[in-house]
Design a protein around this motif. Structure first.
Motif, PDB file in Angstrom:
ATOM      1  N   GLU A   3      -8.192  30.471 -62.903  1.00 25.47           N
ATOM      2  CA  GLU A   3      -9.563  30.246 -62.439  1.00 25.47           C
ATOM      3  C   GLU A   3      -9.585  29.173 -61.354  1.00 25.47           C
ATOM      4  O   GLU A   3     -10.338  29.258 -60.389  1.00 25.47           O
ATOM      5  CB  GLU A   3     -10.420  29.832 -63.619  1.00 25.47           C
ATOM      6  CG  GLU A   3     -10.608  30.928 -64.650  1.00 25.47           C
ATOM      7  CD  GLU A   3     -11.442  30.478 -65.834  1.00 25.47           C
ATOM      8  OE1 GLU A   3     -11.803  29.257 -65.848  1.00 25.47           O
ATOM      9  OE2 GLU A   3     -11.743  31.304 -66.692  1.00 25.47           O
ATOM     10  N   GLU A   4      -8.724  28.173 -61.515  1.00 25.65           N
ATOM     11  CA  GLU A   4      -8.682  27.128 -60.494  1.00 25.65           C
ATOM     12  C   GLU A   4      -8.164  27.676 -59.177  1.00 25.65           C
ATOM     13  O   GLU A   4      -8.665  27.322 -58.104  1.00 25.65           O
ATOM     14  CB  GLU A   4      -7.799  25.987 -60.983  1.00 25.65           C
ATOM     15  CG  GLU A   4      -8.379  25.251 -62.169  1.00 25.65           C
ATOM     16  CD  GLU A   4      -7.453  24.162 -62.674  1.00 25.65           C
ATOM     17  OE1 GLU A   4      -6.327  24.060 -62.093  1.00 25.65           O
ATOM     18  OE2 GLU A   4      -7.852  23.416 -63.575  1.00 25.65           O
ATOM     19  N   LEU A   5      -7.154  28.523 -59.256  1.00 28.59           N
ATOM     20  CA  LEU A   5      -6.638  29.131 -58.023  1.00 28.59           C
ATOM     21  C   LEU A   5      -7.690  30.005 -57.354  1.00 28.59           C
ATOM     22  O   LEU A   5      -7.834  30.012 -56.127  1.00 28.59           O
ATOM     23  CB  LEU A   5      -5.389  29.949 -58.339  1.00 28.59           C
ATOM     24  CG  LEU A   5      -4.149  29.161 -58.771  1.00 28.59           C
ATOM     25  CD1 LEU A   5      -3.011  30.115 -59.159  1.00 28.59           C
ATOM     26  CD2 LEU A   5      -3.719  28.226 -57.655  1.00 28.59           C
ATOM     27  N   VAL A   6      -8.409  30.767 -58.184  1.00 31.06           N
ATOM     28  CA  VAL A   6      -9.473  31.618 -57.612  1.00 31.06           C
ATOM     29  C   VAL A   6     -10.540  30.754 -56.969  1.00 31.06           C
ATOM     30  O   VAL A   6     -11.038  31.032 -55.865  1.00 31.06           O
ATOM     31  CB  VAL A   6     -10.062  32.521 -58.712  1.00 31.06           C
ATOM     32  CG1 VAL A   6     -11.278  33.243 -58.192  1.00 31.06           C
ATOM     33  CG2 VAL A   6      -9.017  33.516 -59.188  1.00 31.06           C
ATOM     34  N   ALA A   7     -10.912  29.683 -57.637  1.00 24.42           N
ATOM     35  CA  ALA A   7     -11.939  28.799 -57.084  1.00 24.42           C
ATOM     36  C   ALA A   7     -11.451  28.156 -55.782  1.00 24.42           C
ATOM     37  O   ALA A   7     -12.202  28.034 -54.796  1.00 24.42           O
ATOM     38  CB  ALA A   7     -12.314  27.739 -58.097  1.00 24.42           C
ATOM     39  N   LEU A  12     -11.501  27.916 -49.985  1.00 27.95           N
ATOM     40  CA  LEU A  12     -10.793  27.982 -48.699  1.00 27.95           C
ATOM     41  C   LEU A  12     -11.362  29.077 -47.817  1.00 27.95           C
ATOM     42  O   LEU A  12     -11.528  28.903 -46.593  1.00 27.95           O
ATOM     43  CB  LEU A  12      -9.307  28.218 -48.972  1.00 27.95           C
ATOM     44  CG  LEU A  12      -8.391  28.242 -47.743  1.00 27.95           C
ATOM     45  CD1 LEU A  12      -8.458  26.905 -47.007  1.00 27.95           C
ATOM     46  CD2 LEU A  12      -6.961  28.577 -48.158  1.00 27.95           C
ATOM     47  N   ALA A  13     -11.718  30.215 -48.412  1.00 25.74           N
ATOM     48  CA  ALA A  13     -12.304  31.302 -47.627  1.00 25.74           C
ATOM     49  C   ALA A  13     -13.665  30.900 -47.072  1.00 25.74           C
ATOM     50  O   ALA A  13     -14.029  31.237 -45.933  1.00 25.74           O
ATOM     51  CB  ALA A  13     -12.424  32.547 -48.492  1.00 25.74           C
ATOM     52  N   SER A  14     -14.393  30.154 -47.892  1.00 24.67           N
ATOM     53  CA  SER A  14     -15.714  29.710 -47.415  1.00 24.67           C
ATOM     54  C   SER A  14     -15.565  28.742 -46.246  1.00 24.67           C
ATOM     55  O   SER A  14     -16.291  28.831 -45.238  1.00 24.67           O
ATOM     56  CB  SER A  14     -16.481  29.048 -48.562  1.00 24.67           C
ATOM     57  OG  SER A  14     -16.672  29.948 -49.631  1.00 24.67           O
ATOM     58  N   VAL A  15     -14.602  27.830 -46.385  1.00 22.42           N
ATOM     59  CA  VAL A  15     -14.375  26.885 -45.279  1.00 22.42           C
ATOM     60  C   VAL A  15     -13.907  27.618 -44.023  1.00 22.42           C
ATOM     61  O   VAL A  15     -14.357  27.319 -42.890  1.00 22.42           O
ATOM     62  CB  VAL A  15     -13.363  25.815 -45.690  1.00 22.42           C
ATOM     63  CG1 VAL A  15     -12.970  24.951 -44.504  1.00 22.42           C
ATOM     64  CG2 VAL A  15     -13.945  24.947 -46.787  1.00 22.42           C
ATOM     65  N   GLY A  16     -13.031  28.574 -44.212  1.00 24.74           N
ATOM     66  CA  GLY A  16     -12.575  29.347 -43.049  1.00 24.74           C
ATOM     67  C   GLY A  16     -13.703  30.122 -42.394  1.00 24.74           C
ATOM     68  O   GLY A  16     -13.785  30.224 -41.166  1.00 24.74           O
TER      69      GLY A  16
END
Length: 307
Positions: A3-7, A12-16
């Protein structure tokens, strides 16, 4: 852990995504992008299409490369022949160097507008009224040269300048109207006089040709009768011979001469004869008695001396 990796992946995708949205730029076909990186001009101007910049660090300003049509407000001035006029124009220009248009001038549109107004005032003062009304092509070229020289340093080129309208005072309009009317009247009179001259020459030639053939005059009379009768059928035309008019004219002159002669004879007959002037006797000539005596008697002594 998963779950931490998914979060972390989602973050990271949101920042990108946010970075991509902040860095992505689209330059249209008729635009060029000027990028200022930390206040300094970037080495290249962005061409049309998709481009990327560094958010927060880069600032991109889009410059329109299309031809701009800018109306010049009406400028009032005095021509070289001392006539007050109001002239307005329109300027067509475009940006040829986007970097110079952004860096070297604060607002190139405002600069071109002010330069057009000052150039228009200058060209009004150097021109005469007739040039403003009839020789606009030369004035347009002069305006274009006056504006194009400083505009090149701003990354702007003037495509063309056109004078739209020239407003004149009412008194000048009336004066020009009277002048035009007088000119048209003079031309009309010259044309009429020329037509009369040509007509008189042709009539003289026709009269000379008809004098050789007396029958031609009669034929011309008949043609005139036909032309008059064809216009209105109710018109009655009675030809009158010219020879009869001449005969009547000669008869009238002879009768007038005879009448004047008879009147003169009557007046001379009624006038009484003039009285003969009285005869005057010749003046008496006084003779001296002694001078008429013979010489023998003249020598005798006077009576008183006799015894």
């Amino acid at each position: 852990m998963v779950e931490e990796l998914v979060a972390a992946g989602v973050a990271l995708a949101s920042v990108g995504t946010v970075y991509l949205m902040a860095a992505a730029r689209v330059v249209k076909q008729y635009e060029r992008g000027v990028v200022l990186r930390l206040g300094r001009l970037a080495s290249e101007v962005r061409e049309p299409g998709f481009t990327m910049i560094v958010p927060v660090i880069d600032r991109m300003r889009k410059v329109n490369m299309q031809i701009v049509t800018m109306p010049v407000p009406a400028q009032e001035g005095i021509t070289r022949d001392n006539v007050t006029v109001r002239v307005d124009a329109v300027v067509y220009f475009k940006v040829v160097d986007a970097a110079d248009a952004v860096i070297r001038v604060e607002d190139y549109r405002f600069a071109v507008s002010q330069m057009a107004q000052t150039s228009l005032r200058s060209i009004i003062g150097k021109s005469e009224l007739d040039d403003l009304l009839s020789n606009r092509e030369k004035l347009n070229q002069g305006l274009e040269l006056m504006m194009d020289s400083p505009a090149i340093g701003w990354g702007v080129t003037v495509d063309r300048v056109e004078i739209k309208d020239v407003s004149l005072p009412e008194t000048m309009k009336r004066s020009m109207a009277r002048q035009a009317e007088a000119t048209r009247d003079r031309r009309a009179r010259v044309i009429n006089a020329d037509a009369e001259l040509q007509a008189s020459k042709k009539l003289a030639e026709a009269a000379a040709a008809m004098s050789d053939q007396p029958a031609a005059l009669q034929l011309r009379l008949l043609q005139t009768v036909v032309a008059v009768a064809a216009e209105k059928n109710s018109t009655l035309v009675l030809p009158f011979p010219v020879e009869l008019l001449r005969f009547l004219e000669r008869s009238g002159l002879q009768a007038q001469a005879q009448t004047e002669a008879a009147e003169a004879e009557r007046v001379s007959a009624e006038r009484p004869p003039a009285a003969a002037p009285p005869r005057t006797s010749p003046p008496a000539v006084e003779h001296d008695a002694e001078s008429d005596l013979p010489p023998a008697l003249a020598d005798l002594p006077p009576v008183e001396d006799l015894p």
